[in-house]
Design a protein around this motif. Structure first.
Motif, PDB file in Angstrom:
ATOM      1  N   ARG A  80     -32.506  16.009  26.367  1.00 13.93           N
ATOM      2  CA  ARG A  80     -33.877  16.656  26.947  1.00 13.93           C
ATOM      3  C   ARG A  80     -33.312  17.800  27.616  1.00 13.93           C
ATOM      4  NH1 ARG A  80     -37.042  11.701  27.299  1.00 13.93           N
ATOM      5  NH2 ARG A  80     -38.873  12.460  27.138  1.00 13.93           N
TER       6      ARG A  80
ATOM      7  N   ILE B  38     -40.352  13.973  21.592  1.00 11.06           N
ATOM      8  CA  ILE B  38     -39.659  14.317  22.827  1.00 11.06           C
ATOM      9  C   ILE B  38     -39.138  15.697  22.802  1.00 11.06           C
ATOM     10  CG2 ILE B  38     -37.454  13.959  24.418  1.00 11.06           C
ATOM     11  CD1 ILE B  38     -36.991  11.338  22.983  1.00 11.06           C
TER      12      ILE B  38
ATOM     13  N   CYS C 100     -30.859  10.201  25.976  1.00  9.35           N
ATOM     14  CA  CYS C 100     -32.136  11.185  25.692  1.00  9.35           C
ATOM     15  C   CYS C 100     -32.035  12.234  27.124  1.00  9.35           C
ATOM     16  CB  CYS C 100     -33.363  10.489  25.436  1.00  9.35           C
ATOM     17  SG  CYS C 100     -33.426   9.743  24.027  1.00  9.35           S
TER      18      CYS C 100
ATOM     19  N   GLY D  55     -37.705   7.731  24.537  1.00 14.47           N
ATOM     20  CA  GLY D  55     -36.247   7.982  25.091  1.00 14.47           C
ATOM     21  C   GLY D  55     -36.247   7.639  26.692  1.00 14.47           C
TER      22      GLY D  55
ATOM     23  N   PRO E  66     -36.041   9.321  19.056  1.00 13.55           N
ATOM     24  CA  PRO E  66     -34.416   9.085  19.298  1.00 13.55           C
ATOM     25  C   PRO E  66     -33.991   8.206  18.044  1.00 13.55           C
ATOM     26  CG  PRO E  66     -36.205   7.680  20.600  1.00 13.55           C
ATOM     27  CD  PRO E  66     -36.850   8.512  19.641  1.00 13.55           C
TER      28      PRO E  66
END
Lengths: 553, 328, 133
Positions: free
Chosen positions: A542, A205, A538, A118, A164
């Motif tokens: 996040r 992630i 992303c 990402g 992702p």
């Protein structure tokens, strides 16, 4: 009915033992990769306790041990789907078109590490990694180039993308729309299997909870809008590559599958709504008989789980359809041409195991990404098996072999033991958090290493039949140095030319949906159409979801 | 390998690291340095963290350190893992779990192996504490795995000891070795999102009450955390701060530090006696013969020990006489 | 009392997530009597050098299978030098083509181990390099 078990014992003491005393045997003990003892002979006595109709049955019939379709390869041979991707979208597009020309029947996309994790190509953390293990995709602009002149209504595409995945799926939909292809007609797969990332592959992630949410968002979205899309490829390939044995490969993969089904049910979906579009991905290793048995065991066990545990009503919900890749870990850097032989044997096992699609590795993969020549040989390997050997002309040709049926049954029961253990720990997410799965794999990997170093396990060219003067592979693929700069420049250009206001508004909508729990897919599709980048999306996620903190053992 | 005191005092990490290597491996060489550092440094505040493996100690330490960093402190971490009895090697696996703070400029993390120091703390640990204190670290966390003698030893060294455990760590009663229950100041029940946490809490409360004297006690304290989410960490930080205040107010800190010094002097003395008196004796040809005699039952171990001691004492006397005669 | 154990840092620079080799080697070196710190995944060059400095390691083993070695290794070696620790024995392993070996040797990387190298060979190499020092 003759008592084969008795007769076997008789034969053993009368004929086998004396011969063994005179001639000896090559080893003290013979076992499969998983430590399952291999007998000198298998007889009907082995399979007396297996019920043909209950446990094996016919292809296309529960529990699908002999194959998921009645006609299997007589109708259509497995899809030849070579994983490809490197450098820029343009270079990968060329490789895609080359492969399709050479007779490949489906696409499989490798993305670079920044894309998988990402990040945009311009970000600091992407330094050195852009375009190396796969194609660099930052925005829809790259995706459009990637599929240039490739008709998405005719070609099915598998995308090896996990954390992702929703973003890349959104981009694929957008490319389809530009080509005039309705999303409902798109065929392909998003790997979308985060649990194995935590266990074995490392490109995660977000933490487990929000990751499962993203996965079920895809399940839900596709159930309504993309009936021909395989929403997930629940993977054992990487678990095996990380060092597990065949039984663990089946057990941990299906345990992950169980976790995904439970997540989807918790999210309010009906099992028969999404289960038909779950797919799997296994490894094809060197122990020929065990591998064939493994594939059959996986089908049977999953079917039983779906019916008994989840009450699935539709046949399609119980069918384990899978892609296979030949084992990278079995390839050697020493005497690389030997790998051509290895891949052929592994591919044959996959075909005899009834895989729906197959990737064969190129012989130079222990050294670098494959060249055009080496990937062509890999593809030809599949074509030769399909066209010249006759194994594709009947379903499950090794079914009924006493050895294969005995091994299939054994793998099912040993895998079940692992599933029980995982249930006791509270499911796969708990087991991963506790490090149980990782430890099992690491221990097996270490044992295997010791066996190789002690010479118990032979790797031809490495610890036996070595060459003093190693042949050098002359040509290997290298990724252009300027790539990172060019890609970054391209991204900058896209950013300049797009409408910043709509970008900001899309990102805000994504943030809100992340918070509210709304299905993210529609927002992602809208955002990518206006050239919002993967890194930008992303980054918002996040922020909202947090990042996974790897626990190590 | 030269190590500069000034570099250590200025917080130069390579110098600190080198000095720690010397206290682990070349102790004779570094005594002069340690003498000087001791004379001019105050010991940092010491927090011990112990408990059974897998309970999330390192994760908790990472979060605590992050908290102290926010308050402007400089933190040293000594993470101790067991050496393999077979190979003598070790997998030092705590640093990896503190990835979030491991590169912070105001943090120094050093992983150490126990190196078979059975029945006594590796003196290198106190010396490392001294070096880190001299280098300006305000607080030093010492983390060990609670599977052996080590956790008791850490308790003896640290000002405040945290015992970290979790629900269903095994037989709840067995989970606590005798000594640890008395020695822990703060008990942290981590992974408190576990369904059986309440049961474990009850068990721990009962055990702690059994060990308390019945009057209103501030410590030991029992806290619950979910370290991975940072939940409960603030309460632990507060508890550590409270404990320190209590130690200072009651004068216990001075008493404790006195005990620590006493123990370290003893360790150092034992180290020197071994090195200078006992080892040479054991390596001598003489001793091999004496040992043979004992094995053949021509001598007994008890008299042998007495004789060797007498020999050492007289050798000492002789040395003194020689010195005196030289002086005269 | 303590005999000097060789101290090793096994590191995974960059975004590469393949850690089977790194973990197997870490364990193998421990069984050969070494003290091993494994950094875990996704280490930036600064992180690796930081850890190497604080742990005062004798050896750094860099494991990389993403092909990014030619970009990341120079940065690592540079930072190692800035920290005054160019004396550390640096080794590498993973998917590193032969044609890149000279370049990496020039940076100061003493040896590059191909996949399939027995642990014993790595241990012997480390012991002989450090013994000679």
């Amino acid at each position: 009915m003759a008592d084969f078990k008795d007769m076997y014992e008789q034969w053993k003491s009368d004929k086998y033992e004396p011969t063994k005393s005179s001639f000896g045997e090559r080893r003290e003990e013979f076992t499969t990769d998983s430590g399952i003892p291999v007998k000198p002979l298998y007889t009907p006595g082995e399979i007396e306790d297996i019920d043909y109709l209950d446990d094996i049955n016919f292809p296309g019939q529960f529990p699908f041990t002999r194959g998921v379709y009645p006609t299997m390869y007589r109708s259509r041979v497995w899809t030849m789907r070579q994983y490809a991707g490197f450098g820029t979208a343009r270079e990968t597009n060329e490789r895609f078109r080359y492969l399709l020309e050479q007779g490949q029947t489906g696409l499989s996309t490798a993305f670079d590490l920044p894309t998988q994790i990402g990040y945009d190509s311009s970000q600091n953390l992407a330094r050195g990694e852009v375009g190396r293990v796969g194609v660099a995709i930052d925005t829809l602009a790259d995706m459009e180039v990637l599929f240039d002149e490739i008709p998405l209504d005719e070609v099915s595409t598998s995308m090896t993308i996990n954390a992702p995945a929703a973003v890349l799926l959104a981009m694929y939909i957008a490319v389809g729309e530009k080509q005039g292809v309705d999303r409902a007609d798109l065929t392909g797969t998003t790997q979308n299997d985060i649990l194995k990332e935590y266990i074995a592959r490392g490109t995660y992630i977000f933490p487990p909870e929000p990751s499962l949410r993203l996965i079920t968002d895809i399940f839900e979205f596709c159930a309504e809008e993309m009936p021909r899309w395989n929403t997930i490829s629940i993977s054992g390939y990487h678990i095996r590559e990380a060092g597990s044995d065949a039984v663990q490969e089946v057990a941990f993969t299906l345990a992950n599958g169980i976790e995904y089904v439970e997540a989807a049910l918790d999210a309010g979906l009906e099992v028969d709504e999404f289960a038909p579009r779950l797919s799997f991905f296994f490894n094809a290793q060197m122990n020929f008989l065990e591998e064939i048995a493994k594939f059959r065991a996986a089908r049977r066990l999953w079917a039983e789980i779906m019916k008994e545990r989840f009450g699935a009503q539709k046949d399609k919900s119980c069918m384990l359809r899978f892609h296979t890749q030949t084992a990278g870990a079995a390839l050697t850097a020493q005497q690389p041409q030997n790998n051509i032989v290895r891949v052929a044997i592994q591919a044959l096992a996959a075909a005899l195991g009834g895989t729906q699609s197959l990737h064969t590795n190129s012989y130079d993969e222990a050294l670098s990404l494959p060249t055009e020549e080496s990937v062509r040989i890999a593809l030809r390997t599949q074509q030769i098996i399909a066209e010249e050997t006759g194994v594709a002309d009947t379903a499950d040709p090794l079914g009924g072999s006493y050895a294969i049926e005995a091994m299939t049954d054994k793998i099912v029961s040993e895998a079940r033991d692992y599933l029980d253990e995982i249930d006791k720990l509270g499911g796969m997410v708990e087991a991963i958090n506790a490090g149980y799965v990782q430890r099992e794999i690491q221990d097996t990997a270490y044992e295997m290493q010791k066996e190789i170093e002690e010479g118990d396990r032979v790797v031809v060219g490495v610890n036996k039949y070595r060459e003093e003067e190693e042949e050098k592979v002359e040509e290997i693929l290298t990724v252009d140095e300027e790539l990172e700069n060019n890609q970054t420049a391209r991204l900058e250009k896209v950013k300049e030319e797009r409408d910043q206001a709509s970008v900001d508004s899309h990102l805000q909508e994504i943030r809100s949906a992340a918070q509210s729990g709304d299905n993210l897919m529609p927002y992602l599709v809208d955002a990518v159409k206006d050239y919002v980048s993967i890194g930008e999306i992303c980054s918002v996620l996040r922020d909202e979801f947090g990042e996974y903190e790897a626990r190590h053992f | 390998m030269q190590v500069s005191i000034d570099e250590i005092r200025s917080g130069h990490k390579p110098a600190i690291a080198r000095a720690i290597t010397l206290v682990e491996n070349e102790r004779r060489q570094i005594w002069p340095l340690l003498k000087e550092l001791f004379a001019t440094s105050e010991l940092a505040s010491l927090v011990g963290v112990t408990g059974p493996p897998g309970c999330g100690k390192s994760t908790l330490v990472e979060k605590l350190v992050a908290g102290w960093l926010e308050e402007g402190e400089r933190i040293g971490v000594i993470a101790i893992d067991p050496s393999s009895e077979f190979s003598g090697g070790a997998l030092l696996g705590d640093r990896i779990r503190m990835d979030g703070i491991s590169s912070e400029p105001e943090v120094f993390i050093r992983s150490m192996a126990t190196r078979g120091y059975l029945g006594g703390l590796n003196p290198a640990i106190f010396d490392t504490v001294l070096i880190l204190s001299a280098a300006g670290y305000d607080r030093i966390v010492i983390e060990t795995v609670g599977v052996g003698q080590n956790e008791i030893d850490i308790v003896n060294l640290a000002d405040t000891t945290l015992v970290v455990t979790m629900p269903e760590v095994g037989d709840e009663i067995q989970a606590f070795k005798a000594g640890l229950m008395e020695a822990g100041d703060i008990f942290v029940l981590n992974k408190a999102d576990h369904p059986r946490v309440n049961r474990m809490e009850l068990v721990l409360q009962q055990m702690l009450e059994l060990n308390s004297s019945g009057e209103e006690q501030e410590f030991p304290r029992l806290l619950k955390t979910i370290a991975t989410r940072g939940e409960g960490v603030d309460e632990v930080l507060e508890a550590v701060g409270d404990h320190r205040l209590k130690l200072e107010k009651s004068g216990d800190i001075a008493r404790h530090r006195k005990q620590v010094m006493r123990r370290h002097i003893l360790h150092l003395l034992e180290e020197k006696v071994r090195e200078q008196l006992i080892d040479p004796l054991l390596q001598s040809e003489d001793f091999k013969q004496i040992l043979d005699q004992v094995v053949k039952r021509k001598a007994d171990p008890y008299s042998t020990a007495e004789d060797l001691l007498a020999r050492l004492k007289s050798a000492d006397q002789q040395r003194e006489e020689v010195n005196l005669s030289h002086e005269n | 009392m303590a005999e000097k154990n060789i101290k090793v840092l096994i590191a995974k620079p960059g975004l590469d997530g393949h850690d089977r080799g790194a973990k197997v080697i870490a364990r193998g070196l421990k069984e050969a009597g070494m003290e091993v710190v494994y950094t875990g995944l996704r280490q930036a060059p600064e992180d690796i050098v930081n850890a190497a400095v604080q742990e005062d390691v004798d050896v750094i083993g860099l494991s990389i299978l993403s092909g990014a070695h030619r970009q990341l290794f120079p940065v690592i070696m540079e930072k190692l030098e800035e920290a005054g620790r160019e004396d550390v024995l640096v080794l590498a392993g993973g998917t590193i083509p032969d044609k890149d070996h000279d370049e990496l040797h020039d940076l100061g990387i003493k040896a590059i181990f191909q996949p399939g190298t027995p642990i014993e060979e790595i241990v012997d190499f480390i012991e002989s390099e450090l013994g000679a020092a």
